[in-house]
Design an enzyme around this catalytic site. Sequence first.
Site, mmCIF file in Angstrom:
data_model
loop_
_atom_site.group_PDB
_atom_site.id
_atom_site.type_symbol
_atom_site.label_atom_id
_atom_site.label_comp_id
_atom_site.label_asym_id
_atom_site.label_seq_id
_atom_site.Cartn_x
_atom_site.Cartn_y
_atom_site.Cartn_z
ATOM 1 N N SER A 125 1.056 -1.211 -0.019
ATOM 2 C CA SER A 125 0.038 0.018 0.110
ATOM 3 C C SER A 125 0.706 1.201 0.049
ATOM 4 O O SER A 125 1.934 1.132 0.433
ATOM 5 C CB SER A 125 -1.089 -0.028 1.234
ATOM 6 O OG SER A 125 -1.508 -1.124 1.256
HETATM 7 N N1 SAH Z 1 -0.152 -4.816 4.203
HETATM 8 C C1 SAH Z 1 0.090 -5.144 2.907
HETATM 9 C C2 SAH Z 1 -0.298 -4.654 1.872
HETATM 10 C C3 SAH Z 1 -1.164 -5.899 1.268
HETATM 11 S S1 SAH Z 1 -2.154 -5.705 -0.067
HETATM 12 C C4 SAH Z 1 1.823 -4.555 2.903
HETATM 13 O O1 SAH Z 1 2.060 -3.647 3.741
HETATM 14 O O2 SAH Z 1 2.543 -4.817 1.805
HETATM 15 C C5 SAH Z 1 -3.518 -6.769 0.488
HETATM 16 C C6 SAH Z 1 -2.870 -8.084 0.839
HETATM 17 O O3 SAH Z 1 -4.322 -8.899 1.402
HETATM 18 C C7 SAH Z 1 -2.742 -9.041 -0.650
HETATM 19 O O4 SAH Z 1 -1.459 -9.687 -0.353
HETATM 20 C C8 SAH Z 1 -3.781 -10.154 -0.454
HETATM 21 O O5 SAH Z 1 -3.246 -11.381 -1.030
HETATM 22 C C9 SAH Z 1 -4.415 -10.330 0.951
HETATM 23 N N2 SAH Z 1 -5.725 -10.932 1.348
HETATM 24 C C10 SAH Z 1 -6.692 -10.863 0.450
HETATM 25 N N3 SAH Z 1 -7.628 -11.361 0.999
HETATM 26 C C11 SAH Z 1 -7.240 -12.074 2.095
HETATM 27 C C12 SAH Z 1 -7.696 -12.951 3.096
HETATM 28 N N4 SAH Z 1 -8.943 -13.406 3.075
HETATM 29 N N5 SAH Z 1 -6.794 -13.267 3.827
HETATM 30 C C13 SAH Z 1 -5.623 -12.927 3.996
HETATM 31 N N6 SAH Z 1 -5.227 -12.011 3.309
HETATM 32 C C14 SAH Z 1 -5.956 -11.584 2.216
#
Ligand code: SAH
Length: 221
Positions: free
Chosen positions: A66
């Site tokens: 993000s």
């Molecule tokens: N906080 C992260 C940003 C991640 S983007 C960072 O700092 O890099 C959102 C993430 O949520 C993605 O990697 C995606 O695979 C994950 N995601 C989507 N649905 C999910 C679920 N049900 N459980 C866990 N992770 C999930």
Amino acid sequence: MARALLTHESRRQRMVSEQLCQRDIVDPHVLAAFGMVAREQFVPGELAPHAYDDAPLPIGSGQTISQPYVVAVTVQALQLRGHERVLEIGTGSGYAAAILGSLAREVETVERIEELAGAAAGRLGRLGFTNVHVHHGDGSLGWPPGAPYEAIAVAAGAPRPPRSLLDQLAVGGRLVLPHGDVDHQRLVRITRRSAEQFDEEDLGEVRFVPLLGEQGWPEQR
Ligand code: SAH
């Protein structure tokens, strides 16, 4: 040219002042955490020169790290004081988990894509974030073994706040998550006032990747 002459450290301090302080990030602990965590360690090597851009970046498996400001808005809204047990849904690169780990006592973070969970766990271990625990699974169901949590952050957009996450929030605890449709969501802070009473405050419009899972969007999209 100018880009090549700046160190990661100086780009990080500039990110904190221009992208966070000059907007509405005022919590000194939050600003200090963003000034400490090396974001270039959480992006693919070839994107390291862009690590402090005011934007999300691709991290593989179709997912993104993000925008720093969006992570800061989320973390500031959690109002961490250092003693909390925190749950994060959507580990991705592990960057937000590292920020949370420097502001709270213990962090459980759940990622549904196994390769990302493995890479994030390795990276957080190498960087010494021993209070951050990465789990592979469906975070729309939360992480019951660590509940209740004083703070929960969700980094993927949900159709509505998952019941599991509301149930795993301590009374007095804060849940910050984006919810709405697939393309646009409102970022909200939900505070649990009692067993059954939850207050919701709006923090603005955002665009996150979808939360896929049992209490998120259906997996086959
Ligand atoms: N906080 C992260 C940003 C991640 S983007 C960072 O700092 O890099 C959102 C993430 O949520 C993605 O990697 C995606 O695979 C994950 N995601 C989507 N649905 C999910 C679920 N049900 N459980 C866990 N992770 C999930």
